[in-house]
Design a protein around this motif. Structure first.
Motif, short mmCIF file in Angstrom:
data_model
loop_
_atom_site.label_atom_id
_atom_site.label_comp_id
_atom_site.label_asym_id
_atom_site.label_seq_id
_atom_site.Cartn_x
_atom_site.Cartn_y
_atom_site.Cartn_z
N CYS A 97 0.80 -1.23 0.00
CA CYS A 97 0.00 0.00 0.00
C CYS A 97 0.83 1.28 0.00
O CYS A 97 0.28 2.38 0.19
CB CYS A 97 -0.97 0.00 1.18
SG CYS A 97 -0.20 0.00 2.80
N GLY A 98 2.17 1.19 -0.20
CA GLY A 98 2.98 2.38 -0.37
C GLY A 98 2.80 3.41 0.73
O GLY A 98 2.98 3.12 1.91
N ALA A 99 2.41 4.61 0.34
CA ALA A 99 2.27 5.72 1.30
C ALA A 99 0.89 5.79 1.93
O ALA A 99 0.56 6.78 2.60
CB ALA A 99 2.56 7.05 0.59
N SER A 100 0.09 4.74 1.77
CA SER A 100 -1.30 4.80 2.24
C SER A 100 -1.42 5.01 3.74
O SER A 100 -2.35 5.68 4.21
CB SER A 100 -2.04 3.52 1.84
OG SER A 100 -2.06 3.38 0.45
N LEU A 101 -0.52 4.42 4.52
CA LEU A 101 -0.58 4.63 5.97
C LEU A 101 -0.33 6.10 6.31
O LEU A 101 -0.97 6.66 7.20
CB LEU A 101 0.45 3.75 6.67
CG LEU A 101 0.23 2.24 6.59
CD1 LEU A 101 1.31 1.51 7.39
CD2 LEU A 101 -1.16 1.84 7.09
N GLU A 102 0.59 6.73 5.58
CA GLU A 102 0.88 8.15 5.81
C GLU A 102 -0.32 9.01 5.44
O GLU A 102 -0.64 9.99 6.13
CB GLU A 102 2.10 8.58 5.01
CG GLU A 102 3.39 7.89 5.44
CD GLU A 102 4.50 8.08 4.45
OE1 GLU A 102 5.06 9.21 4.39
OE2 GLU A 102 4.81 7.12 3.72
N PHE A 103 -0.99 8.67 4.34
CA PHE A 103 -2.20 9.41 3.96
C PHE A 103 -3.27 9.26 5.04
O PHE A 103 -3.89 10.24 5.47
CB PHE A 103 -2.75 8.89 2.63
CG PHE A 103 -1.94 9.31 1.43
CD1 PHE A 103 -1.59 10.63 1.22
CD2 PHE A 103 -1.55 8.36 0.49
CE1 PHE A 103 -0.85 11.01 0.10
CE2 PHE A 103 -0.81 8.73 -0.63
CZ PHE A 103 -0.46 10.06 -0.83
#
Length: 240
Positions: free
Chosen positions: A171-177
């Protein structure tokens, strides 16, 4: 689909495919590329160029499904179904922040846990199997891995090698989003395929070379090959 499969003990390795990942998997010949290509069991178009290419090839997809959109929707559905969701990766605090933001108010029958590991560049490094073992010891049904491509995908291979009933999604940057650490582009830019312009403006040092030098030259061949794929069946037919 993923929720029903998980409840039946059927796992998946999900790829949210964007132009950069497409470039790596289609054009690079690293030894691990073929293993990754064969490991995915579900591909989603996370990038408008892939949506456009599918339409030009005559095989349209319902629409763009980004990791950032999938994470909260699937997490809430899984928790409501009594499943265990696991977030791993991201910068310090991202997994915990995302969990706090995504878990719905009120009671849910499932649970959500988090972890973080140091992953190497070499897919043969034992760290991947060790991380997979630690994650699976928590007995998750659905895992969101936020280490960026290809580390999160090598982790997915390791998880599925140890337990094919698990579902793992890079999920790449999804946690940061989800945690509010990184802002997403306005919805209008997302719909028109210009989200990359917004992201480039917010982080040019990290994304400039990737978007402009490495990924952009792949766009035209992608769309050209999609048109050719659409024409090919008709060119092979004999008129009677």
């Amino acid at each position: 689909m993923l929720i029903a499969a998980s409840r039946q003990g059927v796992g998946h390795h999900v790829l949210t495919l964007n132009l950069d990942i497409y470039r790596h998997l289609a054009y690079l010949t690293a030894p691990h590329a073929q293993k990754l290509r064969s490991s995915y069991t579900l591909l989603l178009a996370d990038g408008m160029p892939l949506v456009w290419g599918a339409a030009l090839a005559g095989r349209p997809v319902p629409g763009r499904v980004t990791g950032a959109d999938l994470l909260p929707i699937l997490t809430r559905a899984a928790l409501s179904a009594g499943l265990h969701v696991h977030y791993t990766g991201g910068p310090p605090g991202a997994a915990e922040g995302a969990a706090a933001a995504v878990i719905p108010e009120g009671r849910c029958s499932g649970r959500l846990s988090t972890s973080a590991f140091r992953l190497a560049r070499d897919p043969a490094d034992p760290c991947f199997r060790e991380a997979a073992g630690s994650i699976l010891a928590d007995r998750p049904d659905v895992v969101f891995a936020a280490y960026g491509f290809p580390k999160q995908d090598h982790l997915g291979v390791a998880v599925r090698d140890l337990d094919p009933s698990s579902t793992i999604i890079g999920c790449g940057a999804s946690l940061e989003f989800a945690a509010g650490m990184v802002r997403r582009a306005p919805a209008a830019l997302q719909r028109t395929g210009l989200e990359w312009v917004f992201r480039l403006g917010t982080d040019p040092g990290r994304l400039g070379r990737r978007y402009l030098v490495e990924d952009m030259p792949v766009l035209v061949p992608l769309l050209r090959d999609a048109v050719r794929a659409r024409r090919q069946p008709s060119e092979g037919r004999i008129n009677r």
